[in-house]
Design an enzyme around this catalytic site. Sequence first.
Site, PDB file in Angstrom:
ATOM      1  N   CYS A 128       0.703  -1.262   0.065  1.00 62.36           N
ATOM      2  CA  CYS A 128      -0.197  -0.119   0.081  1.00 62.36           C
ATOM      3  C   CYS A 128       1.151   1.277   0.027  1.00 62.36           C
ATOM      4  O   CYS A 128       0.347   2.182  -0.414  1.00 62.36           O
ATOM      5  CB  CYS A 128      -0.961  -0.076   1.251  1.00 62.36           C
ATOM      6  SG  CYS A 128      -1.836  -1.481   1.326  1.00 62.36           S
TER       7      CYS A 128
ATOM      8  N   HIS B 195      -4.041   6.905   1.214  1.00 65.16           N
ATOM      9  CA  HIS B 195      -4.265   5.508   0.524  1.00 65.16           C
ATOM     10  C   HIS B 195      -5.608   5.095   0.644  1.00 65.16           C
ATOM     11  O   HIS B 195      -6.272   5.322   1.802  1.00 65.16           O
ATOM     12  CB  HIS B 195      -3.202   4.408   1.208  1.00 65.16           C
ATOM     13  CG  HIS B 195      -3.520   2.902   1.046  1.00 65.16           C
ATOM     14  ND1 HIS B 195      -3.805   2.494  -0.416  1.00 65.16           N
ATOM     15  CD2 HIS B 195      -3.918   1.976   1.576  1.00 65.16           C
ATOM     16  CE1 HIS B 195      -3.984   1.347  -0.473  1.00 65.16           C
ATOM     17  NE2 HIS B 195      -4.007   0.739   0.908  1.00 65.16           N
TER      18      HIS B 195
ATOM     19  N   ASN C 222      -9.982  -0.849  -2.982  1.00 63.93           N
ATOM     20  CA  ASN C 222      -8.516  -0.719  -2.769  1.00 63.93           C
ATOM     21  C   ASN C 222      -7.516  -1.177  -3.906  1.00 63.93           C
ATOM     22  O   ASN C 222      -7.424  -2.561  -3.896  1.00 63.93           O
ATOM     23  CB  ASN C 222      -8.164  -1.381  -1.480  1.00 63.93           C
ATOM     24  CG  ASN C 222      -7.079  -1.363  -0.844  1.00 63.93           C
ATOM     25  OD1 ASN C 222      -5.986  -0.985  -1.581  1.00 63.93           O
ATOM     26  ND2 ASN C 222      -6.672  -1.750   0.485  1.00 63.93           N
TER      27      ASN C 222
HETATM   28  O1  UT7 Z   1      -4.823  -1.871   2.020  1.00 61.05           O
HETATM   29  C1  UT7 Z   1      -4.426  -2.737   2.749  1.00 61.05           C
HETATM   30  C2  UT7 Z   1      -4.491  -2.439   4.464  1.00 61.05           C
HETATM   31  N1  UT7 Z   1      -5.671  -3.153   4.683  1.00 61.05           N
HETATM   32  C3  UT7 Z   1      -6.733  -2.104   5.564  1.00 61.05           C
HETATM   33  O2  UT7 Z   1      -6.454  -1.148   5.638  1.00 61.05           O
HETATM   34  C4  UT7 Z   1      -7.720  -3.065   6.075  1.00 61.05           C
HETATM   35  C5  UT7 Z   1      -8.422  -2.480   7.379  1.00 61.05           C
HETATM   36  N2  UT7 Z   1      -9.351  -3.252   7.800  1.00 61.05           N
HETATM   37  C6  UT7 Z   1     -10.647  -2.838   7.525  1.00 61.05           C
HETATM   38  O3  UT7 Z   1     -10.642  -2.317   6.337  1.00 61.05           O
HETATM   39  C7  UT7 Z   1     -11.655  -3.712   8.026  1.00 61.05           C
HETATM   40  O4  UT7 Z   1     -11.192  -4.554   9.193  1.00 61.05           O
HETATM   41  C8  UT7 Z   1     -12.508  -4.738   7.283  1.00 61.05           C
HETATM   42  C9  UT7 Z   1     -13.230  -4.014   6.323  1.00 61.05           C
HETATM   43  C10 UT7 Z   1     -11.479  -5.481   6.461  1.00 61.05           C
HETATM   44  C11 UT7 Z   1     -13.516  -5.544   7.992  1.00 61.05           C
HETATM   45  O5  UT7 Z   1     -14.226  -4.736   8.791  1.00 61.05           O
HETATM   46  P1  UT7 Z   1     -14.488  -4.867  10.386  1.00 61.05           P
HETATM   47  O6  UT7 Z   1     -15.625  -3.717  10.778  1.00 61.05           O
HETATM   48  O7  UT7 Z   1     -13.292  -4.757  11.090  1.00 61.05           O
HETATM   49  O8  UT7 Z   1     -14.993  -6.438  10.486  1.00 61.05           O
HETATM   50  P2  UT7 Z   1     -14.729  -7.668  11.294  1.00 61.05           P
HETATM   51  O9  UT7 Z   1     -13.602  -8.137  10.839  1.00 61.05           O
HETATM   52  O10 UT7 Z   1     -14.386  -7.211  12.656  1.00 61.05           O
HETATM   53  O11 UT7 Z   1     -15.850  -8.710  11.178  1.00 61.05           O
HETATM   54  C12 UT7 Z   1     -17.058  -8.191  11.511  1.00 61.05           C
HETATM   55  C13 UT7 Z   1     -18.104  -9.256  11.141  1.00 61.05           C
HETATM   56  C14 UT7 Z   1     -17.451 -10.750  11.457  1.00 61.05           C
HETATM   57  O12 UT7 Z   1     -18.864 -11.708  11.872  1.00 61.05           O
HETATM   58  P3  UT7 Z   1     -18.876 -11.870  13.407  1.00 61.05           P
HETATM   59  O13 UT7 Z   1     -17.730 -12.691  13.963  1.00 61.05           O
HETATM   60  O14 UT7 Z   1     -19.197 -10.529  14.004  1.00 61.05           O
HETATM   61  O15 UT7 Z   1     -20.096 -12.732  13.350  1.00 61.05           O
HETATM   62  C15 UT7 Z   1     -17.129 -11.138   9.966  1.00 61.05           C
HETATM   63  O16 UT7 Z   1     -17.265 -12.732   9.904  1.00 61.05           O
HETATM   64  O17 UT7 Z   1     -18.314  -9.281   9.767  1.00 61.05           O
HETATM   65  C16 UT7 Z   1     -17.949 -10.543   9.242  1.00 61.05           C
HETATM   66  N3  UT7 Z   1     -17.567 -10.375   7.868  1.00 61.05           N
HETATM   67  C17 UT7 Z   1     -18.622 -10.231   6.931  1.00 61.05           C
HETATM   68  N4  UT7 Z   1     -19.867 -10.100   6.642  1.00 61.05           N
HETATM   69  C18 UT7 Z   1     -20.137  -9.652   5.514  1.00 61.05           C
HETATM   70  C19 UT7 Z   1     -16.324 -10.131   7.527  1.00 61.05           C
HETATM   71  N5  UT7 Z   1     -16.278  -9.755   6.087  1.00 61.05           N
HETATM   72  C20 UT7 Z   1     -17.785  -9.731   5.736  1.00 61.05           C
HETATM   73  C21 UT7 Z   1     -18.201  -9.593   4.456  1.00 61.05           C
HETATM   74  N6  UT7 Z   1     -19.620  -9.744   4.371  1.00 61.05           N
HETATM   75  N7  UT7 Z   1     -17.647  -9.264   3.365  1.00 61.05           N
END
Ligand code: UT7
Length: 341
Positions: free
Chosen positions: A115, A261, A291
């Site tokens: 990134c 980014h 991204n």
């Molecule tokens: O450029 C590279 C650097 N990367 C980044 O900067 C990414 C930084 N992180 C993020 O953008 C976020 O952490 C994500 C978008 C990847 C994830 O969002 P979050 O709000 O942190 O969600 P989470 O990982 O805590 O997941 C919350 C819930 C989980 O379910 P439970 O355990 O609460 O039942 C996941 O399984 O959302 C679920 N989940 C999804 N649900 C629907 C994870 N991905 C998805 C999805 N659709 N695509």
Amino acid sequence: MKKTIIKGTGRYVPPRLVTNDDLSLWMDTTNEWILQRTGIEQRYWIPEAGGVGASDLGFEASKIAMGLAGWEPEDIDLIIFATLSPDLFFPGSGCLLAHKLGLTSTPALDIRQQCTGFLYGMTTADAYIRSSLAKRVLLVCAEVHSTGLDISTRGRDVTVIFGDGAAAVCLERMETDVQAGVLASCLHADGSLAESLMTLAPTSRENPRLDEKMLQEGKHFPTMDGRSIFKNAVRRLPEVAGEVLKKAGVPLAAVDLFIPHQANLRINQAFAKALDLPESKVYNNIQRYGNTTAASIPLALDEAIEKGLVGPDSTVMFLGLGAGVTWGAVLYRFAAKNSEE
Ligand code: UT7
């Protein structure tokens, strides 16, 4: 004094538009979840059948940037190619791009900074230019993520955020005593957090580097501890913004536009809030492209220039954090319209 200035920019994304609703046909996700957690509405991917590499996307972006800069391929002293999704394990995509440009001996340097590829690339180009090792550097940032993503529910947390795309920037030496060009840059890396975003295979640690078991376990797909990366970004981005301003001796208020980014709209909103910036001062286009990793900052820059948000005399800050983890910021001032070369 020698300064590094942007002579031309260009962007290219492949034509296959993939919406959030498209993704929900392949995995357990929804448009609402993706929009709310990331801000992303759509992204562009190469054709499902493949056949397009990072150097192909980079080539298209390079032709546009070079056309605007008035450069011929022979004018390039150095190609810097930033990608985490190179066409081949080796040789580097920069070599492949040089060949596409019809060049047979121009040096080409690949960098794997994910990134922050643009930030590391810009800083490297600036060092080459200010030390007279090069007068013109073509910096190309390109990613083909889509062929390396798990489009089943197992990969949904990673797959929904990534898009394919490329952007190129023509960087050229200018002799001037005015404050212009790259004003300062700060780069960082902390490998202790490498596992928070990585792709395990193919790997030179294993023999063979990729086998059937690894494929079945999805080791060739990226994994991410999204929350850890998110928290790191929200902490590090305001910190490195302050660091680069201090290094350049420029006040926060003098920055006309911040181009971060594009990893998650919520990260960039948190950044704006931390520095008490109006959201209009922070450029975002993740909604339309997802991204695109190394390409995301120059792709946003190219759009910001096209929209007239930045141009002669404006000051812009590029910054980001991602896999490595690596993070950094570059402060850049566009030269005045009538500045002499
Ligand atoms: O450029 C590279 C650097 N990367 C980044 O900067 C990414 C930084 N992180 C993020 O953008 C976020 O952490 C994500 C978008 C990847 C994830 O969002 P979050 O709000 O942190 O969600 P989470 O990982 O805590 O997941 C919350 C819930 C989980 O379910 P439970 O355990 O609460 O039942 C996941 O399984 O959302 C679920 N989940 C999804 N649900 C629907 C994870 N991905 C998805 C999805 N659709 N695509």
